[in-house]
Design an enzyme around this catalytic site. Structure first.
Site, PDB file in Angstrom:
ATOM      1  N   HIS A  55      36.618  -2.186   1.407  1.00 48.25           N
ATOM      2  CA  HIS A  55      36.000  -2.931   0.303  1.00 48.25           C
ATOM      3  C   HIS A  55      35.977  -2.156  -1.019  1.00 48.25           C
ATOM      4  O   HIS A  55      36.120  -2.740  -2.076  1.00 48.25           O
ATOM      5  CB  HIS A  55      34.589  -3.385   0.695  1.00 48.25           C
ATOM      6  CG  HIS A  55      33.746  -2.270   1.185  1.00 48.25           C
ATOM      7  ND1 HIS A  55      33.534  -2.033   2.511  1.00 48.25           N
ATOM      8  CD2 HIS A  55      33.123  -1.294   0.523  1.00 48.25           C
ATOM      9  CE1 HIS A  55      32.791  -0.962   2.642  1.00 48.25           C
ATOM     10  NE2 HIS A  55      32.530  -0.491   1.450  1.00 48.25           N
ATOM     11  N   CYS A 100      49.006 -12.034  -0.468  1.00 44.04           N
ATOM     12  CA  CYS A 100      47.809 -11.752  -1.279  1.00 44.04           C
ATOM     13  C   CYS A 100      47.132 -10.468  -0.855  1.00 44.04           C
ATOM     14  O   CYS A 100      46.063 -10.135  -1.341  1.00 44.04           O
ATOM     15  CB  CYS A 100      46.833 -12.921  -1.242  1.00 44.04           C
ATOM     16  SG  CYS A 100      46.193 -13.251   0.397  1.00 44.04           S
TER      17      CYS A 100
HETATM   18  C1  PEP Z   1      44.288  -9.156   3.674  1.00 45.41           C
HETATM   19  O1  PEP Z   1      43.795  -8.917   4.785  1.00 45.41           O
HETATM   20  O2  PEP Z   1      45.390  -8.720   3.289  1.00 45.41           O
HETATM   21  C2  PEP Z   1      43.547  -9.976   2.713  1.00 45.41           C
HETATM   22  C3  PEP Z   1      44.100 -10.379   1.581  1.00 45.41           C
HETATM   23  O3  PEP Z   1      42.274 -10.289   3.027  1.00 45.41           O
HETATM   24  P1  PEP Z   1      41.052  -9.243   2.904  1.00 45.41           P
HETATM   25  O4  PEP Z   1      41.563  -7.987   2.285  1.00 45.41           O
HETATM   26  O5  PEP Z   1      40.008  -9.891   2.082  1.00 45.41           O
HETATM   27  O6  PEP Z   1      40.656  -9.068   4.339  1.00 45.41           O
END
Ligand code: PEP
Ligand code: MG
Length: 563
Positions: free
Chosen positions: A187, A484
């Site tokens: 995070h 993403c």
């Molecule tokens: C991912 O896992 O690449 C993603 C975009 O979701 P998050 O980072 O929010 O788990």
């Protein structure tokens, strides 16, 4: 005299910054043998003075912010002024406890009562604990815990930062962040990337840098330098100037020969939208809605959610916004959605699986989103995180469509979904590759672990092959497949992904300039060539260096790409 020292970690994005260090302290505990004060009035004066200074500083912070964050600071200031804190602490000090022990006990009792009351009151526990930590630290002369109240632009150095901590970052004053712990897609990394703050995580020793010393955070090289040389500082300045130049271009993403690859923004809250609009025109490719509710103990209502989604959708009127349903669990626990006891939360009831136990959360969110979308002239796409099977994809698609949402997709974040991408595409309109989790689950390596950063790496051949399988399925079905995860923000990987055939790349707005620049300087055929050498590699390092070797040398120099 101290000398230039380099600390090695993992960079997040490509930015760099230089400024005075501010070291964030950990949570302090009162010493077991805290001495009982002889002069009660003197110690009460000290405690009350500390609480008053804290209340003032929270209020000053509230005044410099707006919206929900300002409200949080104002509520925290009022808590610090709560007479109960002073009266009960006095009673305990009179009964023979030291002041730090007394404030620890009183705040704990108050926190228990707030938790038991539930609802809005329970949500205030974090704020109360932040008062506790700060008062104890000041009484014991320890560094201020949590993100400190900054008075000048600074580089933040911490062991690790909690998600709620990172939400309080003052974007005007935090130049860079370096932590000792944390993984490249945890995070802290995501939020720093989101705000375009240069960040290096997993760099042991950085909290030993004395507060106030000049410190460079160089994300492109994954290093932190204390007491940098004049050349180091000049290099940072040069790169920042180049970044600013590139950021001015907010055009569409396309290769040198005009092949379109949408460059989209990742956001986590309404307050990110302005920054996104400044550099990313095409739209939002990932709206991480769980970030809106990280400090909530109770689920947000439909009206509240609809208001918040509407603000984001309106800002991108006429364009596309991909909203992800709540991705609770593991590294992003939501108090109202996560199961209390799971021995392995990353493999547990998280992401889309939460709807097995809390179907109402999904249904309320979809209702709110459909309501918001109805009021806006925005292409609203919705997708579910952590889908593992075509059956889950079908179920999600049916539920979302039943709520009136037309464009429905899922994220590909686990190997089973990548391998079944063709079947999944029979049920949904688009796919979005979450390469952060895809790397974590493919390599069986916790994304929060700094020791395993080499494994949680999108350049790992196994991850690249799963990405390629997914994109092929999209091409065959003539349906969009985007990326993403953080990998989309790496300009070298962006070329690989474009060569494989992805239709969109979604990233922190700060990364968009470099990605667009890399795309503009390579044709689609060159991107395909870069992708094919990367796919043939036998290791992550080889995949990266062979891709870099294919890149236009001018682009390498401009973007400071080192292999
Ligand atoms: C991912 O896992 O690449 C993603 C975009 O979701 P998050 O980072 O929010 O788990
Ligand atoms: Mg994910």
């Amino acid at each position: 005299m101290r000398s230039r020292t380099t600390f090695i970690g993992t960079g997040v994005g490509r930015g760099s910054a230089v400024g005075p260090a501010v070291v964030v302290g950990g949570r302090p505990s009162p010493p077991a043998d805290e001495t009982v004060p002889a002069d009660l009035d003197e110690v009460m004066g000290l405690l009350e003075g500390t609480l008053a200074v804290l209340a003032d500083s929270f209020r000053t912070r509230a005044e410099s912010m707006d919206g929900e964050i300002a409200e949080i600071f104002e509520a925290t200031a009022m808590m610090a002024e709560d007479p109960t804190l002073r009266v009960r602490s006095r009673e305990l000090i009179e009964s023979g406890l030291g002041p730090a022990t007394a404030i620890d006990r009183v705040t704990q009792q108050m926190a228990d009562a707030l938790s038991a009351a539930g609802g809005y009151l329970a949500e205030r526990v974090t704020d109360l604990m932040s008062i506790r930590d700060r008062v104890i630290a000041r009484l014991l002369n320890l560094p201020e815990p949590g993100i400190p109240i900054l008075s000048a632009p600074s580089v933040i150095l911490a062991c690790d930062l909690a998600p709620a901590d990172t939400a309080l970052i003052d974007l005007n004053l935090v130049l860079g962040i370096a932590t000792e712990q944390g993984g490249p897609t945890g995070h802290v990394a995501i939020i720093a990337g989101q705000y375009g703050i240069p960040c290096v995580i997993g760099a042991p020793g950085v909290t030993g840098i004395p507060s106030g010393s000049s410190t460079v955070v160089d994300a492109a090289r994954g290093i932190v330098i204390s007491d940098p040389s004049p050349e180091d500082v000049a290099a940072v300045t040069r790169r920042r100037e180049a970044e600013l130049r590139r950021a001015e271009d907010s055009g569409a993403g396309e290769t040198a020969d005009g092949h379109k690859v949408e460059v989209l923004a990742n956001i986590g809250a309404e307050r990110d939208v302005d920054r996104a609009l400044a550099t990313v025109h095409d739209g939002i490719g990932l709206f991480r809605t769980e970030f809106l509710y990280l400090d909530r103990r109770t689920a947000p209502g439909v009206d509240e959610q609809a208001d918040r989604y509407r603000k984001v959708l309106r800002a991108y009127a006429g364009r596309k916004v991909v909203v992800r349903t709540l991705d609770a669990g593991a590294d992003k626990p939501l108090a109202f959605a996560s199961l209390a006891t799971e021995s392995n939360p990353a493999l547990g009831v998280r992401g889309y699986r939460t709807s097995r136990v809390h179907p109402e959360l999904l249904s309320d969110q979809l209702t709110a989103l459909a309501r918001a979308a109805e009021d806006c002239d925005t292409e609203c796409w919705v997708m579910a995180p952590m889908v593992s099977t075509p059956q889950e994809a079908a179920e999600f698609a049916a539920t979302a469509r039943a709520h009136g949402l037309a464009k429905v997709g899922v994220m590909i974040e686990v190997p089973s979904a990548a391998l079944q991408a063709s079947r999944i595409l029979e049920h949904v309109d688009f796919l979005s590759l979450g390469t952060n989790d895809l790397a974590q689950y493919t390599m069986a390596a916790d994304r929060l672990s700094s020791e395993l950063a080499d494994l949680i790496n999108p350049w790992q051949p196994a991850v690249l092959h799963l990405v390629a399988t997914t994109v092929r399925a999209g091409l065959a079905a003539a349906k969009p497949v985007g990326v993403c995860g953080e990998s989309a923000s790496d300009p070298v990987m962006a070329l690989v992904l474009s060569g494989l055939g992805v239709t969109s790349l979604s990233m922190s707005p700060a990364a968009a300039g470099a990605v667009r620049f890399a795309l503009q300087h390579h044709s689609l055929a060159e991107c395909r060539q870069i992708a094919s050498v990367a796919l043939e590699a036998a290791s992550a390092t080889e995949a990266y260096s062979s891709a870099v070797a294919e890149i236009d040398p001018e682009v390498r120099a401009e973007l400071d790409i080192v292999s």
